[in-house]
Design an enzyme around this catalytic site. Structure first.
Site, PDB file in Angstrom:
ATOM      1  N   HIS A 123      39.747   0.385  -6.651  1.00  0.00           N
ATOM      2  CA  HIS A 123      40.003  -0.055  -5.427  1.00  0.00           C
ATOM      3  C   HIS A 123      39.018  -1.456  -5.504  1.00  0.00           C
ATOM      4  O   HIS A 123      38.335  -0.930  -6.740  1.00  0.00           O
ATOM      5  CB  HIS A 123      40.539   1.119  -4.487  1.00  0.00           C
ATOM      6  CG  HIS A 123      38.345   1.508  -4.258  1.00  0.00           C
ATOM      7  ND1 HIS A 123      38.623   3.063  -4.854  1.00  0.00           N
ATOM      8  CD2 HIS A 123      37.562   0.956  -3.728  1.00  0.00           C
ATOM      9  CE1 HIS A 123      36.485   2.700  -4.449  1.00  0.00           C
ATOM     10  NE2 HIS A 123      35.651   2.228  -4.342  1.00  0.00           N
ATOM     11  N   GLU A 146      40.443  -9.064 -13.361  1.00  0.00           N
ATOM     12  CA  GLU A 146      40.597 -10.443 -13.935  1.00  0.00           C
ATOM     13  C   GLU A 146      39.318 -10.916 -14.392  1.00  0.00           C
ATOM     14  O   GLU A 146      38.078 -10.720 -13.441  1.00  0.00           O
ATOM     15  CB  GLU A 146      41.616 -11.628 -12.992  1.00  0.00           C
ATOM     16  CG  GLU A 146      41.533 -12.890 -13.033  1.00  0.00           C
ATOM     17  CD  GLU A 146      41.688 -13.715 -12.682  1.00  0.00           C
ATOM     18  OE1 GLU A 146      41.645 -15.028 -13.110  1.00  0.00           O
ATOM     19  OE2 GLU A 146      42.010 -13.754 -11.537  1.00  0.00           O
ATOM     20  N   HIS A 184      32.054  -3.485  -5.135  1.00  0.00           N
ATOM     21  CA  HIS A 184      32.067  -2.729  -6.016  1.00  0.00           C
ATOM     22  C   HIS A 184      33.733  -2.914  -6.913  1.00  0.00           C
ATOM     23  O   HIS A 184      34.652  -3.113  -5.398  1.00  0.00           O
ATOM     24  CB  HIS A 184      31.272  -1.379  -6.689  1.00  0.00           C
ATOM     25  CG  HIS A 184      31.871  -0.836  -4.806  1.00  0.00           C
ATOM     26  ND1 HIS A 184      31.106  -0.717  -4.372  1.00  0.00           N
ATOM     27  CD2 HIS A 184      33.465   0.407  -5.317  1.00  0.00           C
ATOM     28  CE1 HIS A 184      31.115   0.247  -3.592  1.00  0.00           C
ATOM     29  NE2 HIS A 184      33.163   0.293  -4.118  1.00  0.00           N
ATOM     30  N   ARG A 204      25.232 -11.254  -0.033  1.00  0.00           N
ATOM     31  CA  ARG A 204      26.328  -9.337   0.406  1.00  0.00           C
ATOM     32  C   ARG A 204      27.500  -9.509   0.212  1.00  0.00           C
ATOM     33  O   ARG A 204      27.442 -11.040   1.085  1.00  0.00           O
ATOM     34  CB  ARG A 204      25.681  -8.844   1.044  1.00  0.00           C
ATOM     35  CG  ARG A 204      24.206  -7.732   0.091  1.00  0.00           C
ATOM     36  CD  ARG A 204      23.648  -6.616   0.827  1.00  0.00           C
ATOM     37  NE  ARG A 204      24.123  -6.540   2.162  1.00  0.00           N
ATOM     38  CZ  ARG A 204      24.463  -5.561   2.826  1.00  0.00           C
ATOM     39  NH1 ARG A 204      24.422  -4.501   2.507  1.00  0.00           N
ATOM     40  NH2 ARG A 204      24.721  -5.483   4.100  1.00  0.00           N
ATOM     41  N   ASN A 218      34.071 -19.223 -17.463  1.00  0.00           N
ATOM     42  CA  ASN A 218      34.297 -20.800 -17.398  1.00  0.00           C
ATOM     43  C   ASN A 218      33.434 -21.119 -18.997  1.00  0.00           C
ATOM     44  O   ASN A 218      32.008 -20.557 -18.949  1.00  0.00           O
ATOM     45  CB  ASN A 218      33.242 -21.655 -16.205  1.00  0.00           C
ATOM     46  CG  ASN A 218      34.112 -20.875 -15.049  1.00  0.00           C
ATOM     47  OD1 ASN A 218      34.925 -22.009 -14.817  1.00  0.00           O
ATOM     48  ND2 ASN A 218      33.300 -19.983 -14.107  1.00  0.00           N
ATOM     49  N   HIS A 250      38.064 -13.994  -5.997  1.00  0.00           N
ATOM     50  CA  HIS A 250      39.224 -13.150  -5.035  1.00  0.00           C
ATOM     51  C   HIS A 250      39.860 -11.930  -5.364  1.00  0.00           C
ATOM     52  O   HIS A 250      39.995 -10.912  -7.119  1.00  0.00           O
ATOM     53  CB  HIS A 250      40.277 -14.591  -5.258  1.00  0.00           C
ATOM     54  CG  HIS A 250      40.938 -14.960  -6.711  1.00  0.00           C
ATOM     55  ND1 HIS A 250      40.255 -15.706  -8.004  1.00  0.00           N
ATOM     56  CD2 HIS A 250      42.101 -14.002  -7.364  1.00  0.00           C
ATOM     57  CE1 HIS A 250      41.374 -15.704  -8.711  1.00  0.00           C
ATOM     58  NE2 HIS A 250      42.640 -14.588  -8.908  1.00  0.00           N
ATOM     59  N   GLU A 263      39.204  -0.759  -0.417  1.00  0.00           N
ATOM     60  CA  GLU A 263      38.663  -0.513   0.253  1.00  0.00           C
ATOM     61  C   GLU A 263      37.896  -1.855   1.023  1.00  0.00           C
ATOM     62  O   GLU A 263      36.474  -2.800   0.827  1.00  0.00           O
ATOM     63  CB  GLU A 263      37.235  -0.045   0.100  1.00  0.00           C
ATOM     64  CG  GLU A 263      36.354   1.183   0.149  1.00  0.00           C
ATOM     65  CD  GLU A 263      34.856   1.529  -0.549  1.00  0.00           C
ATOM     66  OE1 GLU A 263      34.291   1.774   0.567  1.00  0.00           O
ATOM     67  OE2 GLU A 263      35.032   1.427  -1.263  1.00  0.00           O
ATOM     68  N   ARG A 265      34.702 -13.499 -11.941  1.00  0.00           N
ATOM     69  CA  ARG A 265      33.048 -14.211 -12.855  1.00  0.00           C
ATOM     70  C   ARG A 265      32.097 -13.932 -13.867  1.00  0.00           C
ATOM     71  O   ARG A 265      31.717 -13.010 -13.538  1.00  0.00           O
ATOM     72  CB  ARG A 265      32.666 -16.175 -12.575  1.00  0.00           C
ATOM     73  CG  ARG A 265      33.466 -17.156 -11.944  1.00  0.00           C
ATOM     74  CD  ARG A 265      33.101 -17.558 -10.834  1.00  0.00           C
ATOM     75  NE  ARG A 265      33.991 -18.658  -9.855  1.00  0.00           N
ATOM     76  CZ  ARG A 265      34.029 -17.755  -9.016  1.00  0.00           C
ATOM     77  NH1 ARG A 265      33.821 -17.376  -8.036  1.00  0.00           N
ATOM     78  NH2 ARG A 265      35.134 -19.026  -8.088  1.00  0.00           N
ATOM     79  N   GLU A 303      44.285 -14.680  -3.600  1.00  0.00           N
ATOM     80  CA  GLU A 303      45.499 -15.417  -4.162  1.00  0.00           C
ATOM     81  C   GLU A 303      47.267 -14.844  -4.150  1.00  0.00           C
ATOM     82  O   GLU A 303      47.264 -12.989  -4.683  1.00  0.00           O
ATOM     83  CB  GLU A 303      45.377 -15.044  -6.198  1.00  0.00           C
ATOM     84  CG  GLU A 303      46.359 -15.863  -6.918  1.00  0.00           C
ATOM     85  CD  GLU A 303      45.742 -15.874  -8.404  1.00  0.00           C
ATOM     86  OE1 GLU A 303      46.433 -16.796  -9.107  1.00  0.00           O
ATOM     87  OE2 GLU A 303      45.044 -14.657  -8.750  1.00  0.00           O
TER      88      GLU A 303
END
Length: 302
Positions: A155, A59, A87, A83, A63, A243, A216, A3, A289
């Site tokens: 990754h 992605e 990354h 946490r 919002n 996700h 990872e 986001r 997803e």
């Protein structure tokens, strides 16, 4: 999926890192827009494939209205007690030149190459504070320049409570293969890198910097003995990371298989308005997803 507060600032940053906007999806009924970015073109692994067939995609989810909300911010997954997601990682042709270019552009670093003991990696920060690891590609550009079009979306890192349970899930349920393990007993953690067969093809002599779309898993010793959930999945408040996503050869068959394996679902294909995607949960409650690979079987007008 991450986001973001201000999509224009985020798009500018990731385009600066050489990623291309491959598709934009407005969802007015949900009041959000998704921006899918990837390395495409002549120097990429992907070429100009459909976005559901790309090996490494970022992605960005916006919002509507957050860019003008002074109270809105995301959690980057690296601060207590939230946490979880750690990354994303970009593999570059010349790490020294790439880091200098990022620094010269005014973007901040969580860790520069010269910081600490690990002088072979750096962590830049995107406009929302998400960490972007900068690593070397296996084949280094020996000149003093860097070409972002040759970079790789290497990754995504997630912290996991129980390494054994997570490795079993991602290998047996999700069909991934363990391609590299890094043990670090001095600092009390192990790293596990997993890939699908398409990604494995680009791993040479154990070096994974040339490929994309790896996962990872970071396991900190002893967390498996703690009671209850250890990590924040990014979807409970406060939010940030959303996700990871996999594309499959046959969406219905894949979901039927997950059902047969007693995989936990967050959203089945029959739930809600979006019948062309599902969400399953991994052992730590991270969302995965599941979508159709439209190159293999065309089902949606994406």
């Amino acid at each position: 999926m991450m986001r973001v507060k201000d999509p224009q600032r985020s798009l500018e940053f990731y385009k600066f890192l050489g990623l291309n906007l491959v598709i934009k999806m407005d969802v007015p009924e949900g009041k959000f827009t998704n921006y899918f970015m990837a390395y495409t073109g002549p120097q990429s692994i992907n070429g100009d494939k459909h976005f559901t067939d790309l090996q490494g995609t970022i992605e960005l989810c916006h919002n509507w209205g957050t860019e003008s909300d002074p109270n809105y911010s995301v959690v980057n997954g690296n601060t207590e007690p939230y946490r979880g997601f750690g990354h994303i990682a970009i593999a570059v042709d010349n790490i020294e030149a790439a880091c200098k270019r990022i620094e010269d552009a005014g973007y901040p670093f969580q860790k520069k190459l010269t910081d600490g003991r690990m002088r072979h990696i750096a962590f830049a920060k995107d406009p929302d504070g998400y960490w972007v690891e900068i690593i070397r590609r296996a084949e280094q550009n020996l000149s003093a320049t860097t070409d972002p079009s040759s970079y790789r979306m290497n990754h995504t890192m997630l912290r996991v409570k129980d390494a054994e349970a997570s490795l079993k899930f991602y290998q047996e349920s999700m069909g991934m293969a363990l391609v590299r393990t890094v043990e670090n007993p001095d600092n009390g953690f192990n790293l596990y890198f997993l890939a699908y067969p398409a990604g494995k093809e680009n791993i040479q002599d154990g070096a994974h910097g040339n490929t994309e779309g790896l996962l990872e898993l970071t396991w900190n010793y002893g967390t498996e003995n703690q009671e209850g959930p250890v990590y924040h999945n990014g979807n409970a408040q406060p939010q940030g990371f959303g996700h990871i996503c996999i594309s499959v050869d046959d969406l219905q068959a894949a979901c039927d298989r997950f059902e047969s394996l007693n995989v936990n679902f967050k959203k089945r294909l029959t739930d809600g308005m979006m019948k062309n995607l599902a969400f399953v949960l991994d052992p730590d409650g991270y969302w995965i997803e599941v979508i159709q690979n439209e190159r293999i079987k065309r089902t949606s007008n994406w």
